[in-house]
Scaffold this motif. Structure first.
Motif, short mmCIF file in Angstrom:
data_model
loop_
_atom_site.label_atom_id
_atom_site.label_comp_id
_atom_site.label_asym_id
_atom_site.label_seq_id
_atom_site.Cartn_x
_atom_site.Cartn_y
_atom_site.Cartn_z
N ASP A 148 0.96 8.94 1.64
CA ASP A 148 0.58 7.54 1.88
C ASP A 148 1.36 7.35 3.15
O ASP A 148 1.39 6.10 3.51
CB ASP A 148 1.24 6.64 0.88
N THR A 189 -1.95 2.60 7.43
CA THR A 189 -2.08 3.69 6.43
C THR A 189 -3.38 3.96 6.16
O THR A 189 -3.77 5.14 5.52
CB THR A 189 -1.59 2.93 5.01
N ARG A 198 0.84 -1.28 -0.01
CA ARG A 198 -0.07 0.05 -0.08
C ARG A 198 0.82 1.17 -0.06
O ARG A 198 0.29 2.41 -0.20
CB ARG A 198 -0.91 0.12 1.18
N LYS A 199 2.22 1.13 0.42
CA LYS A 199 3.11 2.33 0.92
C LYS A 199 4.23 2.46 -0.27
O LYS A 199 4.94 1.28 -0.14
CB LYS A 199 3.33 2.33 2.06
N LYS A 200 4.40 3.35 -0.88
CA LYS A 200 5.71 3.39 -1.97
C LYS A 200 7.05 3.10 -1.03
O LYS A 200 7.71 2.43 -1.59
CB LYS A 200 5.59 4.88 -2.56
#
Ligand code: KIV
Ligand code: ZN
Length: 524
Positions: free
Chosen positions: A470, A493, A378-380
């Motif tokens: 994010d 998140t 979900r998170k870069k």
């Protein structure tokens, strides 16, 4: 004269014993209560940090306190384990029983000695207090050779009477004499004078360890503690992050680093493994739900941050221009890009170990790894801080009665927000589908539907663990019930999931608190 202490042997005159009371004075302050698993985890971290004495609790205060001191005494190796006791037979007997299994043990007994406390709190004549000093220390010595006696409100005690009490305690067998600044009233000159006087005047004071226990009501706890050491104290009572009654106690990280950083002004030494300070501080914040303020010395987020151009320029030329100790010496590491979604379990284990979580069991490791994978999807960018937030969340919440399972939320500007929540209560899955004035309200209504309770929501706040849209949200929820308040924290998140985790954390703490009774007249 060299001190020959029952638990520390022949003491070198420059050695300062670090006595940690995070689990007693710290835990006894509003909002900081911990359950037994949390206390055990904290006790392990304190032992790894290298504290010499760990005050594990106040066994007579409640069955829960008795059990946690007993469990710590059975399982924690290294530090001397002590339990607190008022000058009463039941308190001292309970403390003696609770510490029985410890490898190295101590009983810490106290009574008030100031005119104000004797008259209004104890309603005792000074001569009766003196008799209690002798009888309490004598009884404590029947359980262990290592007995600490404290003169509560010592710094507001008449010095002649204080000296008589200290003499009586030493004669009865006390091996450590603690003179607390119970209400944080003293200034450093007072501490220097009181400790020097007791050391010079009281027969036998050179054969025992003198100890300082300073509260921070005027923000002077650390300065007062260091002044006491200059006056002859060789034990420092302190807590992680400075938690404790009212404005707190002297902060362990600050006194320890003041001694380490300024040997010219403080020519003493201690056994603290300072590189473990930050992780111990963070563990406490996660367990209790209270972050330290950003500008807190040593462990605050800004303690080693350099924002202004002039400072940054100096730092680039030579770090010593603006740093009096290295961040690494207290456990800070450079924030680094960690791993992505392709990182495997072994790399994750290595990263955890570098972050100070080398001792996670297989189950906790698996759960944390699964959450990491989910986060990486979900998170870069996944930072060290993300991993710390995620693992702490997993480990600390591991043994709780109410557990988060899943959440779906429908929100926006048209329909009334709706939350479909699944929780596990004592191992049984339960679902609720509720609506609310906003998505957070709907989710909190669903918690109420699954686990009805009367606690009132007093505070809800949201912050970000790192930067960027994010970033994980870190939520805090404060609940109040019958005058008791607890704070819970959660990170994710998804802000609503983080809010639900925080609410559940607070509810679990309230359940722990309900099971305990308030100790009578434990005013220190
Ligand atoms: O502050 C205090 O006086 C105490 C004693 C019980 C040591 O905490
Ligand atoms: Zn205290």
């Amino acid at each position: 004269m060299t001190i020959n202490h029952p638990n520390f042997g022949a003491m070198d005159d420059k050695r300062v014993i670090i006595f940690d009371t995070t689990l007693r004075d710290g835990e006894q302050s509003p909002g900081f209560s911990m359950n037994i698993d949390e206390k055990l985890r904290m006790a392990e971290a304190l032992a790894a940090l290298g504290v010499d004495v760990m005050e594990a609790g106040f066994p007579a205060a409640s069955p829960g306190d008795f059990e946690s001191v007993t469990r710590i005494a059975e399982s924690i190796k290294g530090p001397v384990i002590t339990g607190l006791a008022r000058a009463a037979v039941n308190d001292i007997t309970r403390a003696g029983e609770a510490i029985r299994a410890a490898e190295r043990k101590r009983i810490h007994t106290f009574i008030s000695t100031s005119p104000l406390h004797m008259k209004y709190k104890l309603r005792m004549e000074p001569e009766t207090v003196l008799e209690h000093v002798t009888s309490s220390v004598t009884l404590a010595r029947s359980f262990t050779d290592d007995v600490e006696w404290s003169a509560e409100d010592g710094t507001r005690t008449d010095i002649d009477f204080l000296c008589r009490c200290v003499e009586a305690a030493i004669k009865a067998g006390a091996t450590t004499i603690n003179i607390p600044d119970t209400v944080g009233y003293a200034v450093p000159e007072d501490m220097l004078r009181i400790f020097s006087t007791v050391r010079q005047r009281v027969p036998g004071a050179d054969r025992v360890i003198l100890s300082a226990h300073c509260h921070n009501d005027l923000g002077l706890a650390v300065a007062n503690t260091l002044a006491a050491v200059r006056g002859g104290a060789r034990q420092i009572e302190c807590t992680i992050n400075g938690i404790g009654e009212r404005a707190g106690n002297a902060s362990l990280e600050e006194v320890v680093m003041a001694i380490r950083t300024r040997p010219d002004a403080n020519p003493y030494h201690h056994n603290i493994e300072t590189t473990r300070i930050l992780r111990t501080s963070k563990l406490l914040s996660t367990i209790t739900g209270f972050d330290v303020q950003p500008n807190k010395a040593i462990v605050g987020r800004n303690a080693f941050a350099h924002e202004s151009g002039i400072h940054q320029d100096g730092m680039l030329k030579n770090a010593a221009t603006y740093e009096i100790m290295t961040p690494e010496s207290v456990g800070w590491q450079k924030t680094s890009l960690v791993m992505g979604k392709h990182s495997g379990r072994a790399a994750f284990r290595d990263k955890l170990s570098a972050l100070g979580y080398g001792d996670l069991g297989d189950n906790a490791l698996n759960d944390a790894f699964n959450r990491f994978k989910d986060l990486a999807d979900r998170k870069k960018i996944v930072y060290d801080e993300d991993i710390v937030a995620l693992v702490d969340d997993e480990v600390v919440r591991g043994h709780q009665r109410i557990k988060f399972v899943s959440l779906e939320v429908w929100a926006g500007s048209k329909a009334k927000p709706r939350a479909l929540l699944e929780l596990e209560i004592d191992g049984e899955k339960k679902v609720a589908d509720e609506r609310g004035d906003g998505p957070v309200d709907a989710a909190f209504n669903a918690i109420h539907a699954i686990f009805p309770h009367t606690a009132a929501l007093q505070l809800f706040s949201v912050g970000a663990v790192t930067e960027g849209t994010d970033a994980q949200a870190r939520c805090t929820v404060r609940l109040e019930e019958d005058g008791k308040t607890v704070d819970g924290q959660g990170a994710d998140t998804d802000t609503i999931v983080a809010a639900v985790r925080a609410y559940i954390h607070a509810l679990n703490k309230l359940i722990t608190k309900r099971a305990r009774t308030a100790p009578e007249a434990l005013s220190a």
